[in-house]
Scaffold this motif. Structure first.
Motif, PDB file in Angstrom:
ATOM      1  N   GLY A  74       6.343   3.062  -2.547  1.00 33.84           N
ATOM      2  CA  GLY A  74       7.513   3.946  -2.461  1.00 33.84           C
ATOM      3  C   GLY A  74       8.465   3.717  -3.614  1.00 33.84           C
ATOM      4  N   LEU A  75       9.709   3.414  -3.293  1.00 30.68           N
ATOM      5  CA  LEU A  75      10.695   3.186  -4.340  1.00 30.68           C
ATOM      6  C   LEU A  75      10.831   1.692  -4.638  1.00 30.68           C
ATOM      7  CD1 LEU A  75      13.306   5.845  -3.266  1.00 30.68           C
ATOM      8  CD2 LEU A  75      11.316   6.073  -4.721  1.00 30.68           C
ATOM      9  N   ASP A 110       2.438   9.141  -4.309  1.00 37.00           N
ATOM     10  CA  ASP A 110       3.482  10.000  -4.858  1.00 37.00           C
ATOM     11  C   ASP A 110       3.854   9.552  -6.276  1.00 37.00           C
ATOM     12  OD1 ASP A 110       5.944  11.184  -5.512  1.00 37.00           O
ATOM     13  OD2 ASP A 110       6.460  11.396  -3.399  1.00 37.00           O
ATOM     14  N   ASP A 151       4.305   0.405   4.759  1.00 31.42           N
ATOM     15  CA  ASP A 151       5.547   0.912   5.362  1.00 31.42           C
ATOM     16  C   ASP A 151       5.352   2.426   5.388  1.00 31.42           C
ATOM     17  OD1 ASP A 151       8.210   1.386   6.060  1.00 31.42           O
ATOM     18  OD2 ASP A 151       8.941   1.117   4.006  1.00 31.42           O
ATOM     19  N   GLY A 166       4.990   6.570   6.479  1.00 33.57           N
ATOM     20  CA  GLY A 166       5.935   7.681   6.571  1.00 33.57           C
ATOM     21  C   GLY A 166       6.476   8.127   5.237  1.00 33.57           C
ATOM     22  N   VAL A 167       7.622   8.768   5.294  1.00 33.44           N
ATOM     23  CA  VAL A 167       8.211   9.378   4.099  1.00 33.44           C
ATOM     24  C   VAL A 167       9.275   8.484   3.496  1.00 33.44           C
ATOM     25  CG1 VAL A 167       8.121  11.886   3.969  1.00 33.44           C
ATOM     26  CG2 VAL A 167       9.251  10.827   5.881  1.00 33.44           C
ATOM     27  N   HIS A 170      10.712  -3.002  -0.707  1.00 37.03           N
ATOM     28  CA  HIS A 170      10.078  -4.202  -0.154  1.00 37.03           C
ATOM     29  C   HIS A 170       9.464  -5.040  -1.272  1.00 37.03           C
ATOM     30  CE1 HIS A 170      10.040  -1.886   3.724  1.00 37.03           C
ATOM     31  NE2 HIS A 170      10.354  -3.086   4.175  1.00 37.03           N
ATOM     32  N   ALA A 190       0.812  -1.223   0.000  1.00 39.71           N
ATOM     33  CA  ALA A 190       0.000   0.000   0.000  1.00 39.71           C
ATOM     34  C   ALA A 190       0.841   1.266   0.000  1.00 39.71           C
ATOM     35  CB  ALA A 190      -0.937  -0.004   1.210  1.00 39.71           C
TER      36      ALA A 190
END
Ligand SMILES: C[S@@+](CC[C@H](N)C(=O)[O-])C[C@H]1O[C@@H](n2cnc3c(N)ncnc32)[C@H](O)[C@@H]1O
Length: 309
Positions: free
Chosen positions: A31-32, A54, A101, A103-104, A35, A28
């Motif tokens: 990010g990059l 993002d 995971d 946060g930022v 994981h 969910a």
């Protein structure tokens, strides 16, 4: 640095998600893609839908995960609408595992123009994606009482009143537009003092508070958890990694309630047959000293996991 985001608690995450069972996994907060890459590389029978709010992160995740071909789908959106996002993308069936995971990402932190970090001078933005209101809007247009509340609640900053006052005084001179402007105001208000632990920069808690407010992070997390528990298949796994106590408290309480079952209005006791999950982590899992040494960002990480009954 872009593309070098080191995923946190990877072995622990995979152990709890058990992707070797195959099936549908939802990341969910892809990010990059750190994981996600580890999961797909470990489990040839697993498919993954990666969600992130993002756009820049999703583009980089797309490049990183390209070798996995059609085992990966990426979807842009906020995870408080996870059920709708998956349905809208035509993803059918229940999930064998869901990861968030929170946060930022290092991408967000390390790009000065995103305005998340007081380490660089940049516009006071802090939007992870999809929002209208920036941190500068909050800082320059909220009342003093609203600022105090945000800084106290979301930053757990005990000098909230003094900082809110200093912000209002400073913006009467000129608007607070950059991370450096805000940092200077906080430094003046706190006299440059570090927090009681001695390690935390004086600006850390205020920046955290604004980021949470800009992105409505806590309300989004509650909505996400409710949906995620219901999207899991029997024996499906949920893993949440949080980075501050406000998030971790929400996760802990929601998992505890779902593991107890709904409270019967007559007896006042939880009804065992309505239990949704078993909690797999009695205490949150923390990174070991070795991980913290090579990835300092992992220092505050806490992982909680559950299994759908
Ligand atoms: C810590 S990073 C994830 C890193 C990822 N696990 C990896 O290994 O590269 C957190 C990500 O969550 C995203 N995010 C935060 N809140 C979100 C939300 N409400 N909905 C969707 N994505 C969110 C951020 O944009 C960020 O990219």
């Amino acid at each position: 640095m872009d593309g070098t985001h080191l995923p946190v608690l990877v072995a622990e995450t995979l152990a709890a998600l058990a992707p070797e069972r195959g099936g549908l996994y939802v990341d969910a907060t892809v990010g990059l893609g750190g994981h996600a890459e580890a999961l797909l590389g470990d489990a040839p029978g697993a498919r993954l839908v990666g969600v992130d709010r993002d756009e820049q992160a999703l583009a980089l995740a797309g490049e990183r995960l390209a070798p996995f071909g059609d085992r990966v789908r990426l979807v842009r959106g906020t995870f408080d609408r996870i059920a709708e996002l998956l349905a809208g993308a035509g993803v059918e069936g229940k999930a064998a595992g869901i990861l968030a995971d929170l946060g930022v990402s290092s991408l967000q932190l390390d790009r000065p123009e995103r305005g998340f970090s007081f380490r660089f001078k940049g516009p006071l933005d802090m939007r992870m994606g999809g929002g209208e209101r920036t941190a500068a809007d909050i800082v320059n247009h909220s009342t003093e009482a609203e600022l105090e509340e945000i800084i106290k609640e979301y930053g757990e900053e005990w000098r909230a009143r003094r900082i809110a006052r200093a912000i209002v005084e400073a913006r009467e001179e000129e608007p607070i537009e950059t991370t450096a402007d805000l940092r200077a105001v906080i430094d003046r208000a706190k006299g440059g003092r570090r927090d009681r632990e001695g390690r935390v920069d004086p600006a850390t808690r205020v920046f955290q508070a604004l980021r949470i407010a800009v992105n409505d992070e806590l309300a989004g997390l509650e909505a996400f958890l409710d949906q995620a528990l219901r999207l899991l298949d029997g024996d499906g796994r949920l893993v949440i990694i949080s980075y501050h106590s406000l998030e971790d408290r929400i996760v802990k309480n929601r998992l505890r309630d779902a593991a107890r079952g709904e409270v019967d209005p007559v007896t006042g006791r939880p009804r065992a047959e309505t239990r949704l999950i078993e909690v797999l982590t009695r205490k949150p899992v923390r990174p070991g000293a070795a991980e913290v040494a090579w990835n300092p960002r992992s220092r505050s990480a806490r992982l909680r996991a559950a299994r759908r009954l």
